[in-house]
Enzyme design. Structure first.
Site, PDB file in Angstrom:
ATOM      1  N   LEU A  21      61.927  23.295  26.521  1.00 26.20           N
ATOM      2  CA  LEU A  21      62.720  22.931  27.714  1.00 26.20           C
ATOM      3  C   LEU A  21      61.818  22.624  28.916  1.00 26.20           C
ATOM      4  CD1 LEU A  21      65.717  25.444  27.417  1.00 26.20           C
ATOM      5  CD2 LEU A  21      65.624  23.030  26.740  1.00 26.20           C
ATOM      6  N   ARG A  22      60.529  22.922  28.774  1.00 23.40           N
ATOM      7  CA  ARG A  22      59.478  22.518  29.726  1.00 23.40           C
ATOM      8  C   ARG A  22      59.482  23.248  31.068  1.00 23.40           C
ATOM      9  NH1 ARG A  22      56.557  20.540  25.786  1.00 23.40           N
ATOM     10  NH2 ARG A  22      57.075  18.442  25.072  1.00 23.40           N
ATOM     11  N   ASP A  44      62.728  20.721  17.311  1.00 24.37           N
ATOM     12  CA  ASP A  44      61.428  20.614  17.981  1.00 24.37           C
ATOM     13  C   ASP A  44      61.533  19.588  19.119  1.00 24.37           C
ATOM     14  OD1 ASP A  44      58.870  21.147  18.738  1.00 24.37           O
ATOM     15  OD2 ASP A  44      57.909  20.341  16.941  1.00 24.37           O
TER      16      ASP A  44
HETATM   17 ZN   LIG Z   1      54.635  23.253  16.846  1.00 25.57          ZN
HETATM   18 ZN   LIG Z   2      57.380  22.811  19.034  1.00 28.36          ZN
END
Ligand SMILES: [Zn+2]
Ligand SMILES: [Zn+2]
Lengths: 312, 428
Positions: free
Chosen positions: B62-63, B304
């Site tokens: 989510l940064r 991911d």
């Molecule tokens: Zn990774």
């Molecule tokens: Zn990752």
């Protein structure tokens, strides 16, 4: 006939035989201009060509500069140190800036594969790939093809053995694409650690013994072996490399009697090729340099042709 | 009260889908049966559509904090909701790294304030994700971390990995391993093979992933500790995990939608949106990933989700950031490539994207049940559409699937009984 109708020359992959033919035949005309007393034509009068070099290469840069000048273009050179690539102005921004200054052709040399493709997408100026990473060096392969064709009369069926560090060689990649499209047989040989996977699917025959690759060849091309390959553990030593893959008089006896010796330069004498062969009668290494200028003149002419015709 | 009427329900428990209405009150499911005639204030007509448990993502980025220009919890959770995810577990590789209780609490409270789906932080295994010292795992657990991972980086030192697994086992915590042997990766940029040769990009051998998958399986086996392998991408990894499961090793794993929907051929043209870690592999790997999903070797599908700013992607391939903005295409890719092709049934897919990940992370989600939180999505499985990244709710428009035609679209997303997305529009 106008086979080549592109904005850019990014690589020989995907180019048609007709396009390659046109470049090679145009280069014949350019070579005569080059060998004339005046060395002057006006095909690029009013055009600007900039050499944007993120890697040092005096010989390639000069070759393009002379080619552009002989055709009457304005030229400029920008050298950017590769260490500043990551933090400095982006390639796209640099390209757009040059374009705003009226540049028609950007000749790009870059340490990263695909950089010319990125630039070409973002500028309307023509982009010529003067070597990108380990991907392609199309003008070098074209001058090699031109040289072989002048000497052998054809490329069809000609057996070309490329010996050395194929993995890191953009010259080898461009030559495999170009020569196979023109009907030549390309053989590649080198240590297993310096051979890219599945290169046979690109149309090359793979050899791990240099003698087998050279046997019956019309052309034997050495590639520059970088010392850092040893430091990175890809080779035990240059000495062992020379022992296994060095191009020598003795090994050349396996090739055709009139086989050509080629090398894109600069040569590591005594490493990838013995000194006597570099200076010997079968070597066309110096002629390759002359032909390089002719090929680059041809490309500059052909890539700017569309605009020129549109204007007049 | 909210009523979802006339949909085909996959509740995450029953073997077969069935037609039913679902009545929701005060955030919980209060009734599931045909023809509920209650006068609910709000009705969602799901006729011709499917009603599924809200999806659960066990792996996303989510940064926030630190990289809000790429994504933040507000945009990231809206993107998740748009993709049908009602619970997401976010990785710890923010700046600062989520390696202490205060950071776990920070993520949770930011999610409370501006998130629109449930956010479960995953905390780091090592302090600062430096691979040197273990984090205070007890504190992280008490603060609410659902698992531990240094994702983004591998734990290169096998001794440290052993200690981490050992210590985490004592606390009943799961370690999620990003398997990538950096010395084998070297300066590689894409999967090693024909395409890396053609494009003149340094290759990354599949062994870089498989060597570490093998190492982690052995460590987990020796310690009898659980381990979860993140983003499995190669045929060899699938086989290693398959054999380990047969031996009874406590290993679970995930793959991401791009590993069964795309190959290294997508890098052609130096498309940096196809640059992801681990790298896109070959057709053979895609087939093995599908087989692994089918036979249960691969337990779950995680996105991911790795959003990036245009400036991180519109550069030379070598300089471009790794990652794909994945929330908003995950379900459609999975439906198109797995269900439409007969690899999984719709129930199996739903399990791998909801109950499966919820069970691995031990979070209460993944089913539609009376008395449980109403985390529900409505999807149109007949709907075919073209992916358009400009319509993403995520700040990250980095998707190689832009322009692809996919089937199966999330239409409505409900979290705790509250409609977050209605007719493909986030309304909160
Ligand atoms: Zn990774
Ligand atoms: Zn990752």
């Amino acid at each position: 006939m106008m086979a080549l109708n592109r904005k850019d020359l990014l690589g020989l992959r995907g180019m048609t035989r007709a396009e390659l033919e046109e470049i090679l035949s145009t280069a014949e005309d350019m070579k005569s201009i080059l060998l004339s007393d005046t060395k002057k034509a006006s095909y690029l009068q009013g055009k600007s060509v900039v050499m944007l070099f993120y890697e040092n290469s005096t010989r390639t840069r000069f070759s393009f500069e002379f080619a552009a000048k002989y055709l009457g273009a304005h030229t400029a050179s920008v050298a950017v140190s590769s260490s500043s690539v990551a933090k400095g102005e982006s390639l796209i921004d640099t390209g757009k800036t040059l374009q705003s200054m009226g540049v028609d052709v950007i000749v790009l040399r870059h340490p990263m594969s695909g950089a010319p493709h990125l630039l070409a997408k973002h500028v309307s100026a023509s982009v010529i790939n003067a070597g990108d990473g380990i991907n392609e060096h199309p003008t070098q392969a074209l001058l090699d093809m031109f040289t072989i064709r002048q000497k052998k009369g054809t490329l069809e069926g000609v057996k070309v053995a490329i010996i050395g560090d194929i993995l890191h060689s953009r010259v080898a990649r461009s030559n495999v694409w170009g020569l196979t499209t023109m009907g030549a047989e390309v053989r590649v040989a080198g240590p297993t650690t310096l051979m890219p996977p599945d290169i046979e699917k690109m149309g090359a025959k793979v050899f791990y013994r240099v003698e087998e690759a050279i046997k019956g060849a019309d052309v034997v091309m050495g590639l520059r072996l970088q010392r850092e390959r040893q430091q990175k553990g890809l080779l035990p030593s240059l000495r062992e490399y020379t022992h296994l893959f060095g191009i020598t008089q003795e090994r050349m006896r396996l090739a055709k009697a009139d086989a050509l010796i080629m090398h894109p330069g600069p040569v590591n004498r005594g490493v990838e090729i013995s000194s006597d062969l570099v200076d010997g009668e079968h070597s066309v290494i110096n002629e390759q340099v002359t032909n390089g200028v002719a090929i680059r003149m041809a490309l500059l002419y052909l890539l700017t042709r569309r605009n020129r015709d549109a204007v007049h | 009260m909210l009523c979802i009427k006339n949909g085909m329900v996959v509740d995450g428990i029953s073997d077969v889908p069935y037609k039913a209405d679902i009545l929701i009150d005060k955030g919980k499911v209060i009734d599931i049966r045909e023809n509920i005639e209650d006068a609910a204030e709000e009705v969602i007509d799901a006729a011709g559509k499917w009603v599924l448990p809200g999806l659960v993502d066990a792996h996303c980025h989510l940064r926030e904090p630190g990289f809000e220009y790429k994504e933040d919890i507000s945009s990231g959770t809206r993107s998740a909701a748009a993709g049908g995810f009602t619970s997401v577990a976010c990785m710890a590789n923010t700046n600062p790294v989520v390696d202490n209780g205060a950071m776990v609490n920070y993520i949770k409270s930011m999610a409370m304030v501006k998130g629109v789906v449930k956010v479960y932080p995953i905390a780091a295994v090592t302090k600062g994700q430096q691979g040197q010292e273990l984090t205070e795992m007890r504190e992280l657990k008490e603060a609410g971390a659902v698992a531990l991972s240094d994702d983004g980086k591998p734990i290169m030192n096998p001794h440290l990995m052993k200690l981490a697994l050992q210590y985490a086992k004592g606390l009943d915590m799961l370690i999620i391993s990003h398997c990538e042997d950096l010395s084998l990766v070297g300066d590689g940029l894409m999967n090693e093979g024909y395409m890396s040769t053609v494009l003149g990009l340094k290759g990354i051998t599949r062994a870089a992933e498989e060597v570490m998958v093998a190492r982690d399986i052995i460590l987990a086996e020796v310690l009898d500790a659980p381990i979860h392998i993140a983003h499995v991408s190669t045929k060899g990894s699938v086989e290693l995990i398959r054999q380990a499961k047969r031996r009874g090793v406590k290993v679970t794993c995930e793959t991401a939608p791009h590993y069964f929907s795309a190959t290294d051929a997508w890098v052609d043209g130096y498309d940096t949106n196809a640059k992801v870690n681990p790298p896109l592999r070959t057709d053979e790997d895609v087939a093995a990933i599908k087989q692994g999903l089918k036979d249960g070797t691969i337990d779950i599908i995680a996105t991911d989700h790795a959003p990036h700013h245009r400036d991180d992607k519109e550069v030379e391939y070598s300089l471009a950031a790794n990652g794909i903005s994945g929330f908003e295409t995950a379900f459609s890719l999975a439906y198109t490539h797995l269900v439409e092709t007969g690899v999984l049934s719709i129930q199996e897919l739903v399990h791998k994207m909801s109950k499966g990940p919820a069970d691995i992370l031990k979070i209460d989600a993944g089913t539609i049940e009376i008395g449980k939180p109403a985390d529900i999505i409505v999807v149109d499985l007949h709907r075919t559409y073209t992916v358009d990244v400009s319509k993403f709710y995520s700040k990250g428009k980095n998707s190689p699937f832009h322009g692809c035609t996919l089937k199966g679209k999330v239409m409505h997303t409900i979290v705790d009984g509250k409609v977050i997305m209605k007719n493909e529009k986030i309304i909160v």
